[in-house]
Design a protein around this motif. Structure first.
Motif, mmCIF file in Angstrom:
data_model
loop_
_atom_site.group_PDB
_atom_site.id
_atom_site.type_symbol
_atom_site.label_atom_id
_atom_site.label_comp_id
_atom_site.label_asym_id
_atom_site.label_seq_id
_atom_site.Cartn_x
_atom_site.Cartn_y
_atom_site.Cartn_z
ATOM 1 N N ARG A 212 -28.597 -49.729 -48.703
ATOM 2 C CA ARG A 212 -28.651 -48.344 -48.925
ATOM 3 C C ARG A 212 -27.903 -48.510 -47.165
ATOM 4 O O ARG A 212 -27.434 -48.895 -46.715
ATOM 5 C CB ARG A 212 -30.658 -48.317 -47.880
ATOM 6 N N GLY A 213 -28.206 -46.889 -47.133
ATOM 7 C CA GLY A 213 -27.102 -46.273 -46.427
ATOM 8 C C GLY A 213 -25.634 -45.866 -46.660
ATOM 9 O O GLY A 213 -25.047 -46.124 -47.546
ATOM 10 N N ILE A 214 -25.040 -45.034 -45.527
ATOM 11 C CA ILE A 214 -23.679 -44.424 -45.624
ATOM 12 C C ILE A 214 -22.790 -44.554 -44.626
ATOM 13 O O ILE A 214 -23.474 -44.636 -43.522
ATOM 14 C CB ILE A 214 -24.123 -43.165 -45.492
ATOM 15 N N GLU A 215 -21.495 -45.150 -44.711
ATOM 16 C CA GLU A 215 -20.599 -45.667 -43.926
ATOM 17 C C GLU A 215 -19.437 -45.439 -43.658
ATOM 18 O O GLU A 215 -18.971 -44.986 -45.007
ATOM 19 C CB GLU A 215 -21.173 -47.618 -43.348
ATOM 20 N N THR A 216 -18.676 -45.625 -42.821
ATOM 21 C CA THR A 216 -17.150 -45.279 -42.843
ATOM 22 C C THR A 216 -16.396 -46.147 -42.595
ATOM 23 O O THR A 216 -17.095 -46.944 -41.840
ATOM 24 C CB THR A 216 -16.989 -44.162 -41.811
ATOM 25 N N ARG A 217 -15.221 -46.395 -43.808
ATOM 26 C CA ARG A 217 -14.636 -47.938 -43.448
ATOM 27 C C ARG A 217 -13.455 -47.280 -44.078
ATOM 28 O O ARG A 217 -12.847 -46.659 -44.735
ATOM 29 C CB ARG A 217 -14.659 -48.587 -44.088
#
Lengths: 278, 143
Positions: free
Chosen positions: A62-67
């Motif tokens: 799950r989840g949204i992240e910026t890398r």
């Protein structure tokens, strides 16, 4: 309910590692995420598989992240999470626009982006967005991880390169420049499956920039319209680009619409995309 | 399998793939939740899972262990939404009503007409138009 659960089995992995081992050792098993597609088939008595893998509790997906400059979206991320995510609103607003058009709130609360891709309907609302965004599908199996560009993911009607022992774990989306655009044409604002769905990106600040455009419900798989893109990027007129578009798509008559209507709407949408650009 | 339904812990024997709808109606005896289309179009079977509206015909019961489930019965009968639907003609034949009210209950306090339209887009009523339903939700928000 016309289907039955008698004789069906649900496997309950406790971790992603567990899940991919079950897929390798106990297959064939069908992964279950939000169930908003699979349970429709169960209710209608058309669901053939008998063994399922419950992914819902695997929070690692799950989840949204910026890398760095890329955006990473876990496969179990729901449409509601996409709609309310600040990172999506900032970097991939066309995905939020697509998620808002998936069913009603009840479906948005359960349906997931990974499920939308795995279900592989040519009408899937988020699929043209992922295609136009040059997204990469991240697949995991007990043997390791592999990354497949979305443009190479589907091989035919409801077919993909994903193996039965592989799980879609997420999507990586590179930084996008330019204006993003999404349109879904259906019978009703909510709860309608698309007659046509389209997403595009065009960096108008750069004179030489080639647009990126993808369409759903016009072929056996959602399509990246690379020939139409090339024409528009090299200065073709709208009429010329519309002609190329007609050769690139292959819509059919079905219960939602006709091939003729879809061809007309596809041409109109291309006109809209080009006018939004100015 | 243990579930929390309307603030009470219940133990159910259902197969883990059983639809939440069937567990509520048949094992818990909570028949306020209705089955409409069985395909996620009509919203008649809407209940709340941890405060979020879901179609209980599309949720296997295994996926709601450890959550808080709220059905129409959990609103108690005198909830502002229930009273407003009665007073302002929000209910006709009644099949869509529990789902309408549960979807409305998942909206924040004092939703705008736009919020109500979006929030109830997944709930179909075949008796009438939606004006009386929207009005009922708006009036409930003003109580």
């Amino acid at each position: 309910m016309q289907g039955t659960i008698a004789g069906r089995q649900l496997l309950q992995p406790r971790s992603l590692g567990d899940a991919v081992k079950m897929l390798r050792d106990e297959g064939p098993i069908v992964p279950l995420a939000g169930c908003t597609d699979l349970y429709v088939a169960l209710n209608f008595g058309t669901l053939r598989p008998t063994r399922f893998l419950n992914l819902w509790n695997l929070d690692a997906l799950r989840g949204i992240e910026t890398r760095g400059t890329a955006l990473r979206i876990g496969a179990l991320t729901t449409f509601t999470e996409i709609i309310t995510s600040a990172a999506i609103r900032r970097r991939l607003p066309m995905l939020a626009a697509a998620a808002r058009e998936v069913g009603g709130v009840q479906i948005q609360n359960r349906g997931t982006i990974g499920g939308n891709v795995a279900n592989a309907s040519p009408a899937g609302d988020t699929l043209p967005v992922l295609l136009a965004a040059d997204a990469v599908v991240v697949l995991r199996s007990a043997a390791g991880t592999r990354r497949v560009p979305m443009t190479a993911f589907y091989t035919g009607y409801r077919q993909s390169v994903a193996r039965p022992d592989e799980l879609i774990v997420g999507f990586e989306i590179p930084a996008l420049r330019g204006r993003q655009w999404f349109r879904k044409v259906g019978t009703r604002a909510a709860q309608a499956i698309a007659k046509i769905v389209v997403a595009g990106v065009w960096d108008t600040a750069r004179a030489d920039a080639r647009p990126r455009l993808a369409m759903g419900s016009v072929a056996p798989t959602p399509l990246r319209l690379s020939q139409t893109e090339r024409a528009l990027g090299s200065g073709a007129s709208l009429a010329e680009a519309q002609e190329i578009l007609q050769r690139e798509i292959a819509p059919i008559d079905d219960l939602r619409s006709t091939a003729e209507y879809r061809r007309q709407v596809a041409a109109n949408l291309l006109g809209q995309f080009c006018s939004v650009r100015r | 399998m243990r579930l929390t339904v309307n603030r009470k812990t219940v133990t159910v024997k259902a197969h883990p793939l059983t639809r939440l709808l069937d567990v509520l109606r048949e094992e818990c005896g909570l028949t306020g939740t209705k089955e409409g289309c069985g395909e996620g179009e009509c919203g008649a079977c809407t209940v709340l899972v941890d405060g979020e509206a879901v179609n209980s015909c599309l949720v296997p019961v295994a996926q709601v262990q450890g959550t808080r489930i709220t059905t129409i019965e959990g609103l108690g009968g005198r909830h502002p939404l229930q009273s407003a639907f009665v007073e302002h003609g929000g209910a006709q034949c009644g099949i869509c009503t529990p789902g309408m009210i549960m979807a409305a209950a998942s909206l924040g306090p004092r939703p705008s007409l736009d919020d109500i339209r979006t929030g109830l887009a997944g709930n179909l009523c075949r008796c009438t138009g939606y004006a009386a339903i929207y009005r009922s939700v708006q009036r409930a928000g003003k109580r």
